[in-house]
Design a protein around this motif. Structure first.
Motif, short mmCIF file in Angstrom:
data_model
loop_
_atom_site.label_atom_id
_atom_site.label_comp_id
_atom_site.label_asym_id
_atom_site.label_seq_id
_atom_site.Cartn_x
_atom_site.Cartn_y
_atom_site.Cartn_z
N LEU A 107 0.83 -1.20 0.00
CA LEU A 107 0.00 0.00 0.00
C LEU A 107 0.87 1.26 0.00
CD1 LEU A 107 -3.12 0.51 0.14
CD2 LEU A 107 -2.77 1.06 2.54
N THR A 108 1.92 1.24 0.79
CA THR A 108 2.84 2.39 0.84
C THR A 108 3.50 2.62 -0.52
OG1 THR A 108 3.28 1.90 3.18
CG2 THR A 108 4.82 3.36 2.05
N LEU A 109 3.91 1.54 -1.18
CA LEU A 109 4.51 1.66 -2.51
C LEU A 109 3.51 2.20 -3.52
CD1 LEU A 109 6.53 -1.70 -2.69
CD2 LEU A 109 7.45 0.60 -2.33
N SER A 110 2.23 1.82 -3.39
CA SER A 110 1.23 2.22 -4.37
C SER A 110 0.89 3.70 -4.32
CB SER A 110 -0.06 1.40 -4.18
OG SER A 110 -0.75 1.81 -3.01
N VAL A 111 1.16 4.37 -3.17
CA VAL A 111 0.86 5.80 -3.07
C VAL A 111 2.11 6.67 -3.15
CG1 VAL A 111 -1.16 5.31 -1.64
CG2 VAL A 111 1.01 5.88 -0.53
N SER A 112 3.29 6.04 -3.15
CA SER A 112 4.50 6.86 -3.12
C SER A 112 5.46 6.59 -4.27
CB SER A 112 5.25 6.65 -1.80
OG SER A 112 5.56 5.27 -1.62
N VAL A 113 5.68 5.32 -4.60
CA VAL A 113 6.67 4.96 -5.62
C VAL A 113 5.99 4.57 -6.93
CG1 VAL A 113 8.59 3.45 -6.20
CG2 VAL A 113 8.30 4.22 -3.84
N VAL A 114 5.17 3.52 -6.87
CA VAL A 114 4.52 3.00 -8.09
C VAL A 114 3.36 3.87 -8.52
CG1 VAL A 114 3.39 0.99 -9.11
CG2 VAL A 114 5.20 0.68 -7.41
N LYS A 115 2.56 4.34 -7.54
CA LYS A 115 1.37 5.17 -7.77
C LYS A 115 0.43 4.53 -8.78
CE LYS A 115 3.46 9.55 -6.41
NZ LYS A 115 3.75 10.94 -6.74
N HIS A 116 -0.07 3.36 -8.43
CA HIS A 116 -0.94 2.58 -9.30
C HIS A 116 -2.23 2.24 -8.56
CE1 HIS A 116 -2.27 -0.50 -12.12
NE2 HIS A 116 -1.32 -0.07 -12.96
N THR A 117 -3.38 2.59 -9.17
CA THR A 117 -4.67 2.38 -8.51
C THR A 117 -4.95 0.90 -8.27
OG1 THR A 117 -5.53 4.38 -9.56
CG2 THR A 117 -7.15 2.84 -8.67
N THR A 118 -4.64 0.05 -9.25
CA THR A 118 -4.89 -1.39 -9.11
C THR A 118 -4.09 -1.97 -7.95
OG1 THR A 118 -5.30 -1.58 -11.49
CG2 THR A 118 -4.84 -3.62 -10.28
N LEU A 119 -2.81 -1.58 -7.84
CA LEU A 119 -1.98 -2.05 -6.74
C LEU A 119 -2.52 -1.54 -5.41
CD1 LEU A 119 0.54 -3.51 -5.71
CD2 LEU A 119 1.84 -1.39 -6.09
N PHE A 120 -3.06 -0.34 -5.41
CA PHE A 120 -3.62 0.23 -4.19
C PHE A 120 -4.77 -0.63 -3.67
CE2 PHE A 120 -6.78 2.93 -2.08
CZ PHE A 120 -6.00 3.55 -1.11
N PHE A 121 -5.73 -0.95 -4.54
CA PHE A 121 -6.88 -1.76 -4.11
C PHE A 121 -6.47 -3.21 -3.82
CE2 PHE A 121 -9.30 1.77 -5.95
CZ PHE A 121 -10.27 1.93 -4.96
N LEU A 122 -5.50 -3.72 -4.56
CA LEU A 122 -5.00 -5.07 -4.28
C LEU A 122 -4.38 -5.11 -2.88
CD1 LEU A 122 -4.26 -7.95 -5.20
CD2 LEU A 122 -2.13 -7.02 -6.12
N ALA A 123 -3.59 -4.10 -2.55
CA ALA A 123 -2.96 -4.04 -1.23
C ALA A 123 -4.01 -3.93 -0.12
CB ALA A 123 -2.00 -2.84 -1.17
N LEU A 124 -5.08 -3.17 -0.38
CA LEU A 124 -6.16 -3.05 0.61
C LEU A 124 -6.71 -4.42 0.99
CD1 LEU A 124 -8.39 0.02 -0.41
CD2 LEU A 124 -6.92 -0.21 1.60
N TYR A 125 -6.92 -5.27 -0.02
CA TYR A 125 -7.55 -6.56 0.26
C TYR A 125 -6.54 -7.62 0.72
CZ TYR A 125 -11.90 -4.55 -1.18
OH TYR A 125 -13.03 -3.76 -1.23
N VAL A 126 -5.24 -7.39 0.47
CA VAL A 126 -4.22 -8.20 1.15
C VAL A 126 -4.26 -7.90 2.65
CG1 VAL A 126 -1.74 -8.59 1.44
CG2 VAL A 126 -2.70 -8.42 -0.85
N LEU A 127 -4.46 -6.63 3.00
CA LEU A 127 -4.63 -6.26 4.41
C LEU A 127 -5.85 -6.95 5.00
CD1 LEU A 127 -3.90 -2.40 4.29
CD2 LEU A 127 -2.49 -4.15 5.36
N SER A 128 -6.92 -7.07 4.22
CA SER A 128 -8.13 -7.74 4.69
C SER A 128 -7.85 -9.20 5.04
CB SER A 128 -9.24 -7.67 3.63
OG SER A 128 -9.62 -6.34 3.38
N ILE A 129 -7.04 -9.86 4.20
CA ILE A 129 -6.68 -11.26 4.46
C ILE A 129 -5.89 -11.37 5.76
CG2 ILE A 129 -5.37 -13.24 3.61
CD1 ILE A 129 -6.01 -12.25 0.76
N GLY A 130 -4.91 -10.46 5.94
CA GLY A 130 -4.13 -10.46 7.17
C GLY A 130 -5.00 -10.20 8.38
N ASP A 131 -5.92 -9.26 8.26
CA ASP A 131 -6.86 -8.97 9.34
C ASP A 131 -7.72 -10.18 9.68
OD1 ASP A 131 -6.80 -6.70 10.78
OD2 ASP A 131 -8.48 -5.71 9.78
N GLY A 132 -8.00 -10.99 8.67
CA GLY A 132 -8.85 -12.16 8.86
C GLY A 132 -8.27 -13.17 9.82
N GLY A 133 -6.95 -13.30 9.84
CA GLY A 133 -6.33 -14.21 10.79
C GLY A 133 -6.01 -13.55 12.11
#
Length: 570
Positions: A107-133
């Motif tokens: 998520l940090t890379l998606s808003v600072s280095v890569v700046k890619h919307t798809t990566l941003f939303f992908l990172a959000l839902y990777v966080l969701s998976i981590g939150d799930g456990g």
């Protein structure tokens, strides 16, 4: 009839050591503090990033925020199942913490280095998976560090949920004041980078305390044992349960008692209750069972196994009746923040408070309310009620639900005032204009939200921990968290319905121009729905049957265990 060995009983046995207690729980609290710090630092201001950086319309952004929060709150159901049946809580926490850290890095890379919307939303839902456990296991794992059979630790555990939630709120409040300031005034990359650092430090601290933890082995799939009860009850639906003529099966419970004898532990068997009596068929010993050499678990279940299923079924209506509370709470991350962005936010000549930072005051009021509740209200209420906790956990939740109605009433009145000021100054058609009204007008609705959280959220945590079967406590935590997730989805549904109906009858209530969006009408709708939900909750709470436990105790002649109430008849 001979009983087959219980595969479940072996997993119930664990050795007492000097591990556990507060000196173990404190390391787990660090992990939860970091997760709350990271989650709140992102969720509190996410709608601002979506509208200001990604240029999404307000309603679209609100739905995206609600959807992400909803998914993040539903994944714990899967995480809790995996923890209880396969990995165990410790390993689930460790794995999910690594996934969560990875998602935050993306998520940090998606808003600072890569700046890619798809990566941003992908990172959000990777966080969701981590939150799930993480979410269903951390609190349960920390609570497991206190042994209920040790008087000193049982006393410490009685206040655990209050102080645990206090730690969560401290992490959330710190994030709202610090991280959101960095996001507004320095940059999103820096703000999210701080979250990465905090998560990494917390993970290191969690591993530092690895030798202090009490760990229990997973006990197998809880859904299998639940399914066995339903199948057995259906297979015996014609069997008559006549008092004095039919016996119930206790064999598995007695088997566990005998195995626990040598380990100096207590076994908590459940008393038979009349609730959901149709399931009692599953524990009746009929002619087929009596003549069988081995027990068929899909045809005959123990009293405790049946009562565990009843515990879960009793919680479902309470779960449903609390959804509107979470719909109200979801407004904090969406429309409350957008309202605040239109008001005067200056503190002194050079500083402006970010609109999302007002969410930090929810935490501040919780930090004030919880100690007052624990140290003043409980002892005072105990004198009148005689209840060890002052009031019952369901009464505590009910107070929180009632306060959430007041939150919506105050929010509607403040919004009416805000729109009136905008109208008086000719700003109705300029949604980006700053309305000459202080943001502190919104403080009361945040204050009431904080107090309602201190009652309802802590109460729900305790209810879904204490009233769930011991083997399903991770799923119990996930069930409590899922209320927030489903509440967010319900909020999306209400928004869609309100948009549809209002657009047919005239001006759209929740349009992109917040000055003409009629948020006050929307808040009144939520208040009305919350009143109806509270009425349903009160009816359910009045008839709710709490868990009833029979403790297996060592008899006075030291010849084994006995039940306090053995083999109750219907």
């Amino acid at each position: 009839m001979a009983d087959s060995p219980s595969s479940k009983s072996n997993s119930l046995i664990f050795h007492h050591t000097k591990k556990g207690g507060w000196h173990a729980a404190i390391y787990i609290i660090f992990v939860e503090f970091a997760e709350r710090f990271a989650y709140q630092g992102l969720a509190s201001n996410l709608i601002t990033y979506l509208t200001n950086v990604l240029n999404e319309p307000i309603t679209t952004a609100a739905k995206n925020v609600n959807t992400w929060i909803g998914v993040s709150s539903l994944f714990p159901l899967l995480g809790g199942f995996i923890a209880d049946s396969c990995l165990g809580r410790f390993r689930t926490i460790l794995l999910s913490s690594l996934i969560y850290l990875l998602g935050m890095i993306f998520l940090t890379l998606s808003v600072s280095v890569v700046k890619h919307t798809t990566l941003f939303f992908l990172a959000l839902y990777v966080l969701s998976i981590g939150d799930g456990g993480h979410k269903p296991c951390v609190q349960t794992f920390a609570a497991d560090q206190f042994d209920e059979d040790t008087p000193e630790e049982k006393e410490a555990k009685s206040s655990f949920f209050n102080w645990w939630y206090l730690g969560i709120v401290a992490g959330s409040a710190a994030a709202v004041f610090v991280v959101i300031y960095l996001q507004f005034n320095v940059g999103w990359g820096v703000g999210l980078g701080v979250l990465v650092g905090v998560l990494a430090i917390a993970l290191a601290l969690f591993l530092l305390g690895i030798n202090r933890y009490r760990k229990e082995s997973p006990q197998g799939s809880p859904f299998t044992t639940m399914a066995q009860v339903f199948v057995a009850a259906v297979r015996k639906w014609r069997v008559k349960d006549k008092s004095g003529h039919t016996d119930y099966y206790y064999g598995e419970d007695e088997e566990v008692h005998n195995q626990l004898h040598d380990h100096q532990l207590k076994f908590h068997a459940l008393q038979h209750t009349q609730h959901c009596s149709f399931l009692d068929k599953a524990m009746i010993i009929d002619e087929v069972d009596a003549s069988s050499k081995t027990r068929n678990p899909w045809r005959l279940c123990s009293v405790t196994q049946v009562e565990e299923v009843k515990l879960v079924l009793r919680l479902i209506p309470i779960w449903l009746s609390c959804l509107m509370f979470c719909v109200v709470q979801s407004q904090i991350h969406t429309y409350f923040t957008k309202q605040g962005s239109t008001l005067v936010r200056s503190i002194g000549p050079h500083f402006q408070i970010p609109p999302a930072s007002l969410q930090g005051f929810v935490g501040v009021f919780i930090l004030l309310a919880v100690p007052i509740y624990d140290r003043i209200f409980v002892p005072l209420a105990r004198k009148f009620t005689g209840h060890p906790a002052g009031i019952t956990v369901l009464q505590r939740i009910g107070v929180g639900l009632a306060l959430s109605i007041l939150t919506m009433v105050v929010s509607a009145l403040v919004e009416t005032k805000r729109v009136g000021v905008a109208r008086d100054h000719g700003l109705m058609d300029d949604p980006k204009a700053v309305i000459p009204m202080s943001i502190w007008w919104m403080l009361p609705q945040y204050m009431i939200t904080g107090v309602s959280d201190a009652f309802a959220i802590v109460g729900l945590q305790e209810l879904f921990y204490d009233q769930m079967p011991d083997a399903m406590r991770s799923l119990g935590a996930a069930a409590y968290i899922s209320i927030v997730g489903v509440g967010s989805f319900v909020s999306n549904i209400i928004i869609a319905i309100v948009e549809d109906i209002s657009s047919r009858s005239g001006e759209k209530w929740l349009g992109n121009n917040i000055n003409r969006a009629h948020l006050d009408y929307y808040y009144w709708v939520l208040a009305g729905l919350s009143v109806g939900s509270l009425c349903v909750y009160l009816l359910l709470a009045k008839s709710y049957v709490y868990k009833k436990v029979d403790e297996a105790e060592r008899s006075s002649n030291n010849q084994g265990f006995r039940f306090n109430k053995y083999r109750p008849r219907v």
